[in-house]
Scaffold this motif. Structure first.
Motif, short mmCIF file in Angstrom:
data_model
loop_
_atom_site.label_atom_id
_atom_site.label_comp_id
_atom_site.label_asym_id
_atom_site.label_seq_id
_atom_site.Cartn_x
_atom_site.Cartn_y
_atom_site.Cartn_z
N GLY A 1 57.66 75.09 49.58
CA GLY A 1 58.02 73.71 49.88
C GLY A 1 56.87 72.73 49.82
O GLY A 1 57.05 71.55 50.14
N MET A 2 55.69 73.19 49.43
CA MET A 2 54.57 72.26 49.28
C MET A 2 54.82 71.39 48.06
O MET A 2 55.50 71.79 47.12
CB MET A 2 53.26 73.03 49.16
CG MET A 2 52.92 73.80 50.42
SD MET A 2 51.33 74.61 50.31
CE MET A 2 51.39 75.62 51.79
N ASP A 3 54.29 70.18 48.09
CA ASP A 3 54.54 69.21 47.03
C ASP A 3 53.56 69.28 45.87
O ASP A 3 53.87 68.87 44.76
CB ASP A 3 54.54 67.79 47.60
CG ASP A 3 55.65 67.62 48.61
OD1 ASP A 3 56.82 67.65 48.21
OD2 ASP A 3 55.34 67.50 49.80
N ASP A 4 52.37 69.77 46.15
CA ASP A 4 51.36 69.87 45.10
C ASP A 4 50.38 70.95 45.49
O ASP A 4 50.42 71.49 46.60
CB ASP A 4 50.66 68.53 44.89
CG ASP A 4 50.19 68.32 43.45
OD1 ASP A 4 50.04 69.33 42.72
OD2 ASP A 4 49.97 67.18 43.06
N TYR A 5 49.47 71.25 44.57
CA TYR A 5 48.55 72.37 44.72
C TYR A 5 47.24 71.99 44.03
O TYR A 5 47.26 71.55 42.89
CB TYR A 5 49.18 73.58 44.05
CG TYR A 5 48.34 74.82 43.97
CD1 TYR A 5 48.49 75.83 44.89
CD2 TYR A 5 47.41 74.98 42.95
CE1 TYR A 5 47.73 76.98 44.81
CE2 TYR A 5 46.64 76.13 42.86
CZ TYR A 5 46.81 77.13 43.79
OH TYR A 5 46.07 78.28 43.72
N ILE A 6 46.14 72.13 44.75
CA ILE A 6 44.82 71.86 44.19
C ILE A 6 43.94 73.07 44.47
O ILE A 6 43.91 73.56 45.60
CB ILE A 6 44.19 70.61 44.85
CG1 ILE A 6 45.06 69.40 44.63
CG2 ILE A 6 42.79 70.38 44.32
CD1 ILE A 6 44.63 68.21 45.44
N SER A 7 43.22 73.52 43.46
CA SER A 7 42.33 74.67 43.68
C SER A 7 40.91 74.18 43.91
O SER A 7 40.51 73.10 43.47
CB SER A 7 42.39 75.63 42.50
OG SER A 7 41.99 74.99 41.32
#
Length: 89
Positions: free
Chosen positions: A55-61
């Motif tokens: 359910g997270m809206d975005d992802y940054i590594s």
């Protein structure tokens, strides 16, 4: 908005479950959607998919690219504004 530091590859840190609980509460209580961005050192596609499926809206590594972070925040903010405008109509 919440930036979640997603840490352990096997999700023992509880952030996936926390995101799912936030989404459940939002639905049950008819709350506005909290925008959640995962920030993690795990850069595998499976990790991204797990975060988004939770359910997270975005992802940054990590290491974090400042421009990538700015873009994610802008995107999330514009989605929130659009959602707020739709609800307000």
């Amino acid at each position: 908005m919440l930036v979640s530091f997603y840490g352990l590859p096997d999700a023992r840190d509880g952030r996936l479950e926390a995101t799912q609980k936030i989404r459940e509460l939002e639905m049950e209580e008819k709350l506005f959607r909290t925008r959640i961005i995962a920030m993690t050192a795990n850069a595998m596609q499976d990790d991204r998919e797990l975060c988004l499926a939770a359910g997270m809206d975005d992802y940054i590594s990590k290491p974090v690219d400042v421009d990538e972070l700015k873009n994610a925040l802008k995107k999330t903010a514009s989605e929130t504004d659009a959602q707020t405008a739709i609800i307000a109509d």
